[in-house]
Design a protein around this motif. Sequence first.
Motif, PDB file in Angstrom:
ATOM      1  N   GLY A 188     -42.171 -11.421 -16.084  1.00  0.00           N
ATOM      2  CA  GLY A 188     -43.046 -12.513 -16.463  1.00  0.00           C
ATOM      3  C   GLY A 188     -43.015 -13.622 -15.434  1.00  0.00           C
ATOM      4  O   GLY A 188     -43.437 -14.741 -15.696  1.00  0.00           O
ATOM      5  N   MET A 189     -42.476 -13.302 -14.274  1.00  0.00           N
ATOM      6  CA  MET A 189     -42.339 -14.312 -13.222  1.00  0.00           C
ATOM      7  C   MET A 189     -43.713 -14.771 -12.759  1.00  0.00           C
ATOM      8  O   MET A 189     -44.590 -13.959 -12.487  1.00  0.00           O
ATOM      9  CB  MET A 189     -41.557 -13.682 -12.061  1.00  0.00           C
ATOM     10  CG  MET A 189     -41.056 -14.665 -11.049  1.00  0.00           C
ATOM     11  SD  MET A 189     -40.059 -13.801  -9.798  1.00  0.00           S
ATOM     12  CE  MET A 189     -38.489 -13.674 -10.619  1.00  0.00           C
ATOM     13  N   ASP A 190     -43.911 -16.087 -12.707  1.00  0.00           N
ATOM     14  CA  ASP A 190     -45.203 -16.628 -12.259  1.00  0.00           C
ATOM     15  C   ASP A 190     -45.439 -16.262 -10.802  1.00  0.00           C
ATOM     16  O   ASP A 190     -44.491 -16.165 -10.002  1.00  0.00           O
ATOM     17  CB  ASP A 190     -45.212 -18.156 -12.387  1.00  0.00           C
ATOM     18  CG  ASP A 190     -45.103 -18.605 -13.840  1.00  0.00           C
ATOM     19  OD1 ASP A 190     -45.213 -17.750 -14.730  1.00  0.00           O
ATOM     20  OD2 ASP A 190     -44.912 -19.818 -14.060  1.00  0.00           O
ATOM     21  N   TRP A 191     -46.677 -16.082 -10.465  1.00  0.00           N
ATOM     22  CA  TRP A 191     -47.011 -15.909  -9.051  1.00  0.00           C
ATOM     23  C   TRP A 191     -47.266 -17.286  -8.445  1.00  0.00           C
ATOM     24  O   TRP A 191     -48.126 -18.025  -8.902  1.00  0.00           O
ATOM     25  CB  TRP A 191     -48.251 -15.028  -8.867  1.00  0.00           C
ATOM     26  CG  TRP A 191     -48.781 -15.135  -7.457  1.00  0.00           C
ATOM     27  CD1 TRP A 191     -49.927 -15.747  -7.039  1.00  0.00           C
ATOM     28  CD2 TRP A 191     -48.134 -14.654  -6.266  1.00  0.00           C
ATOM     29  NE1 TRP A 191     -50.058 -15.664  -5.678  1.00  0.00           N
ATOM     30  CE2 TRP A 191     -48.960 -15.004  -5.178  1.00  0.00           C
ATOM     31  CE3 TRP A 191     -46.929 -13.978  -6.024  1.00  0.00           C
ATOM     32  CZ2 TRP A 191     -48.630 -14.685  -3.849  1.00  0.00           C
ATOM     33  CZ3 TRP A 191     -46.611 -13.674  -4.710  1.00  0.00           C
ATOM     34  CH2 TRP A 191     -47.447 -14.020  -3.637  1.00  0.00           C
ATOM     35  N   ARG A 204     -50.020 -19.015 -10.699  1.00  0.00           N
ATOM     36  CA  ARG A 204     -50.622 -18.360 -11.859  1.00  0.00           C
ATOM     37  C   ARG A 204     -49.504 -18.096 -12.846  1.00  0.00           C
ATOM     38  O   ARG A 204     -48.510 -17.452 -12.511  1.00  0.00           O
ATOM     39  CB  ARG A 204     -51.259 -17.033 -11.448  1.00  0.00           C
ATOM     40  CG  ARG A 204     -51.958 -16.326 -12.592  1.00  0.00           C
ATOM     41  CD  ARG A 204     -52.363 -14.919 -12.209  1.00  0.00           C
ATOM     42  NE  ARG A 204     -53.225 -14.349 -13.228  1.00  0.00           N
ATOM     43  CZ  ARG A 204     -54.547 -14.340 -13.175  1.00  0.00           C
ATOM     44  NH1 ARG A 204     -55.167 -14.818 -12.103  1.00  0.00           N
ATOM     45  NH2 ARG A 204     -55.278 -13.848 -14.147  1.00  0.00           N
ATOM     46  N   THR A 205     -49.658 -18.585 -14.067  1.00  0.00           N
ATOM     47  CA  THR A 205     -48.627 -18.395 -15.076  1.00  0.00           C
ATOM     48  C   THR A 205     -48.667 -16.966 -15.603  1.00  0.00           C
ATOM     49  O   THR A 205     -49.730 -16.443 -15.926  1.00  0.00           O
ATOM     50  CB  THR A 205     -48.829 -19.366 -16.244  1.00  0.00           C
ATOM     51  OG1 THR A 205     -49.018 -20.668 -15.716  1.00  0.00           O
ATOM     52  CG2 THR A 205     -47.627 -19.338 -17.169  1.00  0.00           C
ATOM     53  N   LEU A 206     -47.513 -16.362 -15.663  1.00  0.00           N
ATOM     54  CA  LEU A 206     -47.391 -15.014 -16.228  1.00  0.00           C
ATOM     55  C   LEU A 206     -46.278 -15.054 -17.253  1.00  0.00           C
ATOM     56  O   LEU A 206     -45.479 -15.990 -17.276  1.00  0.00           O
ATOM     57  CB  LEU A 206     -47.082 -13.996 -15.121  1.00  0.00           C
ATOM     58  CG  LEU A 206     -48.192 -13.881 -14.072  1.00  0.00           C
ATOM     59  CD1 LEU A 206     -47.698 -13.148 -12.840  1.00  0.00           C
ATOM     60  CD2 LEU A 206     -49.396 -13.167 -14.656  1.00  0.00           C
ATOM     61  N   ASP A 207     -46.246 -14.040 -18.089  1.00  0.00           N
ATOM     62  CA  ASP A 207     -45.324 -14.085 -19.206  1.00  0.00           C
ATOM     63  C   ASP A 207     -45.065 -12.672 -19.700  1.00  0.00           C
ATOM     64  O   ASP A 207     -46.002 -11.958 -20.038  1.00  0.00           O
ATOM     65  CB  ASP A 207     -45.961 -14.931 -20.320  1.00  0.00           C
ATOM     66  CG  ASP A 207     -45.012 -15.146 -21.490  1.00  0.00           C
ATOM     67  OD1 ASP A 207     -43.918 -14.560 -21.480  1.00  0.00           O
ATOM     68  OD2 ASP A 207     -45.379 -15.908 -22.391  1.00  0.00           O
ATOM     69  N   ALA A 208     -43.805 -12.297 -19.712  1.00  0.00           N
ATOM     70  CA  ALA A 208     -43.477 -10.948 -20.187  1.00  0.00           C
ATOM     71  C   ALA A 208     -43.300 -10.923 -21.695  1.00  0.00           C
ATOM     72  O   ALA A 208     -43.343  -9.873 -22.308  1.00  0.00           O
ATOM     73  CB  ALA A 208     -42.202 -10.453 -19.528  1.00  0.00           C
ATOM     74  N   VAL A 209     -43.102 -12.083 -22.287  1.00  0.00           N
ATOM     75  CA  VAL A 209     -42.768 -12.119 -23.709  1.00  0.00           C
ATOM     76  C   VAL A 209     -44.033 -12.178 -24.550  1.00  0.00           C
ATOM     77  O   VAL A 209     -44.218 -11.419 -25.487  1.00  0.00           O
ATOM     78  CB  VAL A 209     -41.857 -13.322 -24.014  1.00  0.00           C
ATOM     79  CG1 VAL A 209     -41.508 -13.339 -25.487  1.00  0.00           C
ATOM     80  CG2 VAL A 209     -40.598 -13.239 -23.164  1.00  0.00           C
ATOM     81  N   SER A 210     -44.922 -13.081 -24.171  1.00  0.00           N
ATOM     82  CA  SER A 210     -46.139 -13.234 -24.955  1.00  0.00           C
ATOM     83  C   SER A 210     -46.967 -11.972 -24.839  1.00  0.00           C
ATOM     84  O   SER A 210     -47.321 -11.533 -23.761  1.00  0.00           O
ATOM     85  CB  SER A 210     -46.942 -14.422 -24.443  1.00  0.00           C
ATOM     86  OG  SER A 210     -48.249 -14.345 -24.929  1.00  0.00           O
TER      87      SER A 210
END
Lengths: 1038, 617
Positions: free
Chosen positions: B416-419, B282-288
């Motif tokens: 924002g690390m992807d799972w 699952r893509t995650l993102d701390a910036v967006s």
Amino acid sequence: MRKNYLLIFLLLLFSTGVFAQRRVITGAVIDSASKETLPGVTITIKGSNSSATSNKDGNYTIKTANNESVTIGAHFIGYKYAEITLKPGQNNANFVLTSSNKDLSEVVVTGYGTTLKSKLLGAVSEIKAQDVQDISVANFGQALQDRIAGVGVSVASGKPGATSTLSIRSPTVFGSGLGITSDPLYVIDGIISQKSDFDNLDASLVETVSFLKDSQAAIYGAAGDKGVVLVTTKHGRPGKPQISYTGYYGTATATEEPKMMTGLQLAQFLNDDYALNNAPTTSRFSSADLSYIATHPQKSVFDQLWHPADMQRHTLSLTGGSDKIVFFAGGSYYNEGGNFGDISVTKWNIRSGVTARLTDDITAYVSVNGSYATSYDNGAKAESSDTENYMILSMVTTPGWIPLYINGRPNGFTTSGPGFWNPVSYLNSGSYSEPASQTLNLNSYLEWRPHFVKGLTAKVQYGKTNYSTNAKNYYPSYSVAQFSASGQNGLLYGTTYTNKTISNSDQILESYGYNNTYELIGSLDYARSIGKSNFDVLYVTEQTEANADQIQFYRTGQQIPGVDQFFAYNSGTTTLQTTAPSETGKRSYLVRANYDYESKYLMEFIGREDGSSNFPPDKRWGLFPSVAVGWRISEEDFFKNSFLSKYVNSLKVRFNEGLVGDDRVTPYQYASHFTPYSGTMLFGSSVVNGLTNGILPNTDLTWEHSRTQNLGLDATFLNNRLTVTIDRYSKHVYDGFVDISTLGYPATLGVASGIINYASANSWGEDFSVGWNDNINKNWRYGVSLVFGWANGENILQYYNPLTLGEFTQNQLITTGEKNSTNGPYGLIATGIIRTQAQLNAILKANPNYTIEGQKPQLGFMNFEDVNHDGKINADDITQMYKNTNPWLSTGFTFNVGYKQVALSVNGHLTLGGKVFIGGQDVKAPTTTINGPEFWANHWTPSNPNAEYPRADAPDAGSQSTFWARNGTTGYINNATLSYTMPKSISDRLKIPSLRVVVTAINPWEFIDPYDYKDSRTSNITYYPTLRTISVGLNATL
Amino acid sequence: MKNLSKKTAKLLITTALLIGVVGCKKNIFDKQDLNAVDGTIWNTATATNLFLNGTYDVVMPNWPTPGSIYNTSDELNNTTASILYGTLTGSGNEVTYIYSKSALGTDQYFSIYRCNLAIEGINAGTMAASDKATLKGQFFFLRAFIYFQMVKLYGGVPLVLTTQNPATDNIQVPRAKSSVCFAQIAADLDSAAAMLPASWNLSTDGGRITRAAAMAMKGKALLYWASPQFNPNNDLTRWQAAYTANKAAYTQAQADGYALYPTFANIWLDETANNKERMIWRTLDAVSLNPAHGTNTEYITRPYSESNGGGSNQPTWNLVQAFPMANGLPITNPNSGYNPELFWQNRDPRFAATIAYNGCTWNLSGSSNRLEWTYQGFLDDAKSPSATGFYCRKICNPSITVAGALYNTNTGGGSGMDWIEMRFAEVLLNYAECANAIGNLGECESLVALLRARAGIAAGSTNYGLSAITSQAQMTSFLLTEREIEFAMEGKRTDDLRRTRTFDKLTGTQRLAFRWNVNLPYVAGAIPTSGAVAGRTYIDVADASGGRVCDTINVNNKAEYEKFFSTSTQSIEPATTPVINYPATYYFYPLPQNFISTSSVIQQTVGWPGGTFDPLQ
């Protein structure tokens, strides 16, 4: 007078010869009571189109070619119609008009027209806005509290502009959400309006408000299920232009500040608990701590932040015109500040209208109205805008030893509100929310009364309203100083601190919305009298359409601190949060037929058919018929001849039965559809949106129905001084809207279902209104009116998942009624505090394994009745505490007294008997972060065994139980108005405007309060307290 | 008469006009829900894709909550008491993954319904066959994935494969046998694999399911069906089926470009195309921030002083001990060279990549030569010290700042690390486990050797430490430990303990913490308010020159280490529940009562109150 008439008559006899060809009739019009002349009275000659208006001196002149006997009529709003027949040669007719106020000939607005009050067949209450014009409140509904039988008005809290809710005869609803509502239908000047339109009205711009409580509402069958509120605003009056200004200025503060424990009391309370539980020393206050708290008393947070607030209201109106054209223009401004922080509500209102008689047959009316309402609030982000619950919670329940400031810096302590810090830091953070709404309304009609068809009226009315809303919310992050802990248990504060940033969402949010709606109404009315029969048939067709949208977006990540604009935020964070476009349509046809014989035997039939786009095509149409009959007994000869007629001036019984409906649910529940998915997903570096499937379509969704019966009696006694109206009603709601989304189907179905037409319920009750008005002598007058009633109900059919039937939870028990009983509340039966060892021993001797919520009983615990005799006090012992908790009388009262130019009017409420409960936060034992009401100070300890309240850790003490019941007897004054009017003779002589000075007090006095620590109208101590407003007003008319 | 007809005519005109004016618009009811579309979405690939996106969002897992029912084991300190200490009753709502209330996300059948609705809709829709396949394949995968998640917890569950209409269908669906569920899961994944592409464009579609991922998932499902949880009698045909599926998945994955990522320590950090190990994520993102899609992983994993909060996502001494030495031998092996005192030395390189211990260098928040201290009383973390003496460094991103560690749904930040739900390493180990189970020990060893080589273990004389393993049973045990360390703190341990029926063997054991106590005259923590005690050195407090003693300690120097610290181990189990208790009945959790009570035909599982459903069938 008679001599004068004779003289004039003789003079006129001479003059006829001279003016035989053209007859000029003159005369004067005067008021029967004041004997003053009346300008602006319309004078007509029966059987011709001639008309004239009396001039500023009350004189008129009208010409006619008719030299035979003529009948001249005088019409004037607010006065009885009068006629004088002149024989040939008579050319002077002086009218003495009597006011129609409090007269049975007065008319009542009933929907698509008016009815003579004497011929009214339904439970319709009308209130004159003039009676409440001095009560300055943000929402119009609030001024109507305790004045109309069967109409409840509740106000969310004392916060300026808090929502007020009107309910007519406690409507039955079977759920909430998906558009289900218990609101009545609001109709302003014939046009169906929104609740906000009603809220925004200013009493000074309103003439009357009528409440249709029974099947009379079938005339609005479409959504009349929960009653109808009909508003008639002020229209122009003929006469010389008249300008009127009224200004009020007042100040508001809490009627009663919740009484809470002081810091020392709370610390002692906690220590008492720690002592009983052998808590470690590190969690207790040391004696040094206690003496520190005692020697450093501080004002409660409430006292530090709370201050009186200002209220002002100004209204201006202008009216005037001739017999051909009249106009009215009025505006109002209302502003009320809050009692802490930066809170305000502001409302503007403009209403203007012109009525023109284009020809003798055609009348046109055009009215343009506008309103603007805005409020500002810098309270906590997540709180309810109606109750300000988080700010008040922290103001009321912050323990008294916590300083708001230390060395001038706001102390960054946390309070019990979610994510909530020192309220001062929050108020100073710059946060605010500022919603506003604007309304522009056009209401117009064209009325044609063709002279060649007597009694026919054709009318087309068109109303168009544009609503727009906008809101801005600004929640910047802010910094607090977190001070070091001090004291034995670390609950006191040192002086060193670290800064901590509170994110507070770091958000700016704006929203914009509009709603365009129109209503087009065409009607034909034919009214005739044939012999002793009078009939009136009305046919109406109308349609309405609306479309609306709302858009809301936000940014986060503020880059320029202190600037509350979008550009100051990270543009990459722009997020469209909602869009909500919608459109709806509705069409109706209705017929109303009235018939009466000698105005004695009355009959009415209403048939209405409505189609609503909220329902699937084949379930769209609903038919709502209603019949009514009435008998004016007092008009019968046998009555008039009996001794009763000496005492009884009028007596009427009436009955009606009809069907009304409701279509107010979220539209399109019948259709399969996909809506935007509220979440988003990331793929790689791309944010993607989604769709989600809607609820399981219900292709059978249709109108909710209710069948109502109303038996009423209207009577006046003793020279019309005593008026009595009694209504007894019953209502059967069926096809009731139930949202079964969470109770309907096996979890494996995997889709929510929406509203079904399922539930049914009965309700019944009686409404009474009794009034007495009298003049003691020339100078003194007084009046009293009471409104009260009883209501009861039972559920017939309620939806339960078939699989859970027979397994009732307590909640279901509470909602499932027994027939013929008002359901008393459920809870434990408290048997008192276990005060002595002997009492404790007796309990344990009877049952050594006795437990209260799993704990062995201890001294200071609250004990309860073991209803199921299992030796354990727990939720299984919850039972009906009282058969019912209804008061035996709950009445609104209004008292008026006048002496010459001075008048006092008082409106209030009195409840006798019944039970009320202390609940919510108040019954929870105080903690180290949440202070409790003052009564907790008197709690059980070994040294205070006779305390009124149990010890802090007493199990179930905070559960609903008879312990928290109080006698429900309550009495308070809603408002009181004292006014002085300068005599017209003086103002006329001095050539100054007529002046009226008024002092108004809102919520001045609660004379019986069941609670010893708060005002009974402040439903929860964590809500904005009920306010007392004292204002002074000045009214000038020129 | 003439007059009358004139009147009548006028009247008629009036009436007609009125009705005409009002009734002119015929289509007043022709209204639409402007905020919605109808079933036409099935005719357009982009519209159907939107519906698919929403389905991914609810189905694809996110970072597990450390210590939740689904992530409680001996590897970390946080736990759900009812699972670890045997206090599940089965009479309430305890294991609520399947259902807590009727809503998307809380009733798994809402996700199933979405998949069924889409599969039916796409079949009936008019889009191109290739679009249909790509979309339908994903829905098949997602449906299989949810069923697998449910079955591994509860055993067989009601199998709903079509949308139901309460008006016409019997909507009371009983539980299907576990065998039927697994067969359906395998069939759905076969369908998915046949329809899905070999790869997706990483920047626009990274995280969507590929054919190899679907095959890998099938291999995993069949591995569970063959594993002792479902196969206590060791039916070998199931192992054979699982072997075939996993081998096929492994082969296809390699053919489609999947591979072990060369640097173990960076598997979670490298989210570029270079990382070919990620198969399902699952893509995650701390910036967006549009809106925020980060997590609090960083905040709850880092030490207090490096996150302003600190959490409880800390590895236990039990996990630390499981790592072999750099030569591949377990620490219990007398030839391993294990030094119990300086236990961090010469370990499998995965140790240093996974575990932060007292005195290790951990350059968090972009610092350099930062030493991590977990000794008792360490001042910086005194408000929230590690309960176990260790931190997990594998899933921390050192470049994140202290203030940036906290995630906020509005302001973003955090991790924002992807799972990563499935790595290629898992496919490899699944394949290896099946090979061992059917007797192909050599095939198994050669696969494990690949993994150990990647880890940085030297082949040496012991073939990566594998030469000592000579039996199938030894290899089974070895593989469980290998999974424990390879997937340490990745939320896999709970499932592996349950699948292999090993969890109940932990009954009576404890999870341990490692304690470093500071020896006098050295003292940790702040100088007392009463003033410094003469003769003592406050190692956490900066002296006049601004330096701290603790920053100078070299723990790899044994003498210096011993001068400062004495060590011990200690149970972290609470006093009231001093040992782990995991009854064998927990291999099939009870269905929540709220779920059962919505239906007349759903049975509880055997072993729980009123239970009649046998999950082993």
